[in-house]
Design an enzyme around this catalytic site. Structure first.
Site, PDB file in Angstrom:
ATOM      1  N   ILE A  14      52.830 -23.303  46.225  1.00  0.00           N
ATOM      2  CA  ILE A  14      53.252 -24.664  46.575  1.00  0.00           C
ATOM      3  C   ILE A  14      52.296 -25.305  47.587  1.00  0.00           C
ATOM      4  CG2 ILE A  14      54.866 -24.072  48.453  1.00  0.00           C
ATOM      5  CD1 ILE A  14      55.250 -26.807  45.734  1.00  0.00           C
ATOM      6  N   SER A  36      46.574 -17.629  56.956  1.00  0.00           N
ATOM      7  CA  SER A  36      46.746 -16.939  55.679  1.00  0.00           C
ATOM      8  C   SER A  36      46.492 -15.455  55.879  1.00  0.00           C
ATOM      9  CB  SER A  36      45.755 -17.505  54.653  1.00  0.00           C
ATOM     10  OG  SER A  36      45.735 -16.694  53.504  1.00  0.00           O
ATOM     11  N   ARG A  38      45.977 -13.366  53.670  1.00  0.00           N
ATOM     12  CA  ARG A  38      44.885 -12.937  52.778  1.00  0.00           C
ATOM     13  C   ARG A  38      43.568 -13.611  53.130  1.00  0.00           C
ATOM     14  NH1 ARG A  38      47.106 -15.176  47.615  1.00  0.00           N
ATOM     15  NH2 ARG A  38      47.897 -16.599  49.201  1.00  0.00           N
ATOM     16  N   LYS A  91      61.518 -25.536  51.465  1.00  0.00           N
ATOM     17  CA  LYS A  91      62.863 -25.124  51.092  1.00  0.00           C
ATOM     18  C   LYS A  91      62.827 -23.695  50.552  1.00  0.00           C
ATOM     19  CE  LYS A  91      63.397 -24.481  47.230  1.00  0.00           C
ATOM     20  NZ  LYS A  91      62.889 -23.805  45.973  1.00  0.00           N
ATOM     21  N   ASP A 169      66.415 -19.913  43.877  1.00  0.00           N
ATOM     22  CA  ASP A 169      65.185 -20.569  44.358  1.00  0.00           C
ATOM     23  C   ASP A 169      65.045 -21.935  43.676  1.00  0.00           C
ATOM     24  OD1 ASP A 169      62.410 -20.289  45.828  1.00  0.00           O
ATOM     25  OD2 ASP A 169      62.018 -21.036  43.808  1.00  0.00           O
TER      26      ASP A 169
HETATM   27  P1  NAP Z   1      53.929 -17.798  46.845  1.00  0.00           P
HETATM   28  O1  NAP Z   1      52.997 -18.381  45.829  1.00  0.00           O
HETATM   29  O2  NAP Z   1      54.375 -16.398  46.681  1.00  0.00           O
HETATM   30  O3  NAP Z   1      53.263 -18.029  48.269  1.00  0.00           O
HETATM   31  C1  NAP Z   1      53.833 -17.626  49.457  1.00  0.00           C
HETATM   32  C2  NAP Z   1      52.713 -17.322  50.439  1.00  0.00           C
HETATM   33  O4  NAP Z   1      53.278 -17.065  51.719  1.00  0.00           O
HETATM   34  C3  NAP Z   1      51.929 -16.067  50.099  1.00  0.00           C
HETATM   35  O5  NAP Z   1      50.930 -16.332  49.164  1.00  0.00           O
HETATM   36  C4  NAP Z   1      51.380 -15.662  51.446  1.00  0.00           C
HETATM   37  O6  NAP Z   1      50.217 -16.445  51.675  1.00  0.00           O
HETATM   38  C5  NAP Z   1      52.422 -16.154  52.433  1.00  0.00           C
HETATM   39  N1  NAP Z   1      53.242 -15.075  53.012  1.00  0.00           N
HETATM   40  C6  NAP Z   1      53.455 -14.876  54.334  1.00  0.00           C
HETATM   41  N2  NAP Z   1      54.275 -13.852  54.556  1.00  0.00           N
HETATM   42  C7  NAP Z   1      54.601 -13.379  53.342  1.00  0.00           C
HETATM   43  C8  NAP Z   1      55.439 -12.322  52.921  1.00  0.00           C
HETATM   44  N3  NAP Z   1      56.080 -11.534  53.781  1.00  0.00           N
HETATM   45  N4  NAP Z   1      55.558 -12.115  51.578  1.00  0.00           N
HETATM   46  C9  NAP Z   1      54.898 -12.890  50.690  1.00  0.00           C
HETATM   47  N5  NAP Z   1      54.107 -13.928  51.055  1.00  0.00           N
HETATM   48  C10 NAP Z   1      53.963 -14.164  52.374  1.00  0.00           C
HETATM   49  O7  NAP Z   1      55.259 -18.689  46.930  1.00  0.00           O
HETATM   50  P2  NAP Z   1      55.428 -20.249  46.630  1.00  0.00           P
HETATM   51  O8  NAP Z   1      55.777 -20.440  45.189  1.00  0.00           O
HETATM   52  O9  NAP Z   1      54.298 -21.012  47.176  1.00  0.00           O
HETATM   53  O10 NAP Z   1      56.773 -20.526  47.442  1.00  0.00           O
HETATM   54  C11 NAP Z   1      56.790 -20.556  48.863  1.00  0.00           C
HETATM   55  C12 NAP Z   1      58.017 -21.350  49.298  1.00  0.00           C
HETATM   56  O11 NAP Z   1      57.883 -22.675  48.778  1.00  0.00           O
HETATM   57  C13 NAP Z   1      59.331 -20.774  48.742  1.00  0.00           C
HETATM   58  O12 NAP Z   1      60.338 -20.878  49.680  1.00  0.00           O
HETATM   59  C14 NAP Z   1      59.626 -21.685  47.552  1.00  0.00           C
HETATM   60  O13 NAP Z   1      61.009 -21.820  47.308  1.00  0.00           O
HETATM   61  C15 NAP Z   1      59.029 -23.008  48.014  1.00  0.00           C
HETATM   62  N6  NAP Z   1      58.634 -23.880  46.900  1.00  0.00           N
HETATM   63  C16 NAP Z   1      57.903 -23.406  45.854  1.00  0.00           C
HETATM   64  C17 NAP Z   1      57.598 -24.251  44.780  1.00  0.00           C
HETATM   65  C18 NAP Z   1      56.762 -23.806  43.607  1.00  0.00           C
HETATM   66  O14 NAP Z   1      56.601 -24.593  42.647  1.00  0.00           O
HETATM   67  N7  NAP Z   1      56.174 -22.622  43.602  1.00  0.00           N
HETATM   68  C19 NAP Z   1      58.063 -25.566  44.782  1.00  0.00           C
HETATM   69  C20 NAP Z   1      58.760 -26.021  45.880  1.00  0.00           C
HETATM   70  C21 NAP Z   1      59.050 -25.176  46.929  1.00  0.00           C
HETATM   71  P3  NAP Z   1      49.005 -15.963  52.593  1.00  0.00           P
HETATM   72  O15 NAP Z   1      48.506 -14.688  52.027  1.00  0.00           O
HETATM   73  O16 NAP Z   1      48.050 -17.091  52.484  1.00  0.00           O
HETATM   74  O17 NAP Z   1      49.561 -15.761  53.996  1.00  0.00           O
END
Ligand code: NAP
Length: 311
Positions: A14, A36, A38, A91, A169
């Site tokens: 996101i 980040s 990573r 969120k 989610d």
């Molecule tokens: P994601 O792709 O898995 O990314 C989350 C990022 O958070 C990871 O890549 C990592 O980035 C960081 N991180 C820090 N601590 C972590 C941990 N303990 N475990 C895993 N990752 C950790 O997830 P996402 O889809 O972006 O979603 C993140 C949030 O945004 C969620 O709450 C989701 O509900 C919300 N959201 C997502 C979307 C969507 O379309 N995907 C839409 C709206 C809202 P680094 O390695 O860079 O630290």
């Protein structure tokens, strides 16, 4: 007025899809740093491996957006507030209600802005539905939120862990619309939660709601096993028989089958405009209603078990 210097914590899907390009397009903000684990880099911003390093190296950072999974959001947000930063929360804003209460109190104590974003609320069709339902009696609401988890969340292990919300989610997006548009507070009456036998979060849920009023049929069906066309619809019927259908995740509204509002999604553009306004007013916006409903679902829900899930 000078742009607010902002950082992002968590450079996942996101962040890359929305936060980075939307901040770049908004003159009220300047993305100066990212944290980040990573070490992911973004043009024009410094990368740090932890928020603590970012706060030390960039002391004039005004605000952060916490875009991690929910299980770790509270810790990152509290650390940011302690460092004197304003905080935008993706969120769901926390893993539990108590965590969110703690953040709201701490933000007030630190005189910092805390902003719970519910992106699905930022749709003209949602706003108009709320206006049409204000003070009205709703006889029926049927939420149908069915999508293909393998398409939208490939490889996201956190989402299947305890506190990862599973199908809630996306489901909490539907609930964030419902709490926004519904004229009375919604109460969870029944919940069937279907868990894959190898996961700690549900893949499907059937919910029944009520309000203080009688003779209402209020339901939600969430399912992550839908392949092919995806469904993000909310069908409503007012007591006078008027039918309202919100579809495409809240971006389109039909009234009695006739198109009323449709606007191309600009949810995150509107979120950052609202954040700029909150910063100008030095005012927090904390809405716990969607999270509260999910917490209630887990309190009274019946647990059903289905086949194991493998990505
Ligand atoms: P994601 O792709 O898995 O990314 C989350 C990022 O958070 C990871 O890549 C990592 O980035 C960081 N991180 C820090 N601590 C972590 C941990 N303990 N475990 C895993 N990752 C950790 O997830 P996402 O889809 O972006 O979603 C993140 C949030 O945004 C969620 O709450 C989701 O509900 C919300 N959201 C997502 C979307 C969507 O379309 N995907 C839409 C709206 C809202 P680094 O390695 O860079 O630290």
């Amino acid at each position: 007025m000078a742009a607010h210097k902002i950082g992002i914590i968590g450079l996942g899907k996101i962040t890359m899809d929305q936060h980075v390009p939307v901040i770049a397009a908004n003159p009220a903000f300047e993305l100066v740093a990212v944290s980040s684990q990573r070490g992911i880099e973004v043009d024009g911003a410094k990368t740090f491996r932890s928020p603590a390093e970012m706060y030390t190296a960039v002391p004039d950072l005004d605000a952060v957006a916490v875009c991690t999974p929910p299980q770790v959001r509270h810790g990152f947000a509290r650390e940011a507030l302690a460092a004197g930063k304003h905080v935008l929360l993706e969120k769901p804003p926390a893993a539990t209600i108590s965590e969110l209460d703690d953040l709201a109190a701490f933000a007030a104590e630190r005189n910092r802005v805390l902003f719970t974003t519910w992106h699905s609320q930022y749709n003209a069709a949602v706003t108009h539905t709320r206006e049409l339902l204000a003070g009205q009696r709703v006889r029926r609401m049927a939420i149908t939120w069915k999508e293909d988890v393998r398409h939208w969340h490939p490889g996201q292990k956190w989402i299947w862990a305890a506190g990862g919300f599973g199908v809630f989610d996306p489901g909490i997006n539907a609930l964030s619309i419902a709490t926004e548009i519904f004229p009375d507070p919604l109460l969870v009456r029944e919940a069937d939660l279907t868990f894959p036998s190898n996961c700690d979060a549900p893949i499907a849920a059937s919910l029944t709601f009520a309000t203080h009023q009688s003779d209402q049929q209020l339901t939600a069906e969430f399912d992550w096993r839908q392949t092919g066309s995806q469904t993000w619809d909310i069908a409503l019927e007012k007591a006078d028989g008027t039918e309202l259908t919100l579809s495409k995740g809240g971006s389109r509204l039909e009234v009695n089958g006739v198109l009323d509002v449709e606007r191309k999604s600009a949810e995150y553009t509107d979120i950052y405009d609202r954040f700029a306004q909150l910063l100008r007013d030095n005012r927090s916006l904390v809405d716990d209603a969607p999270l509260r409903l999910v917490a209630d679902v887990f309190l009274i829900g019946r647990r059903l078990v289905t086949d194991p899930f493998h990505d």
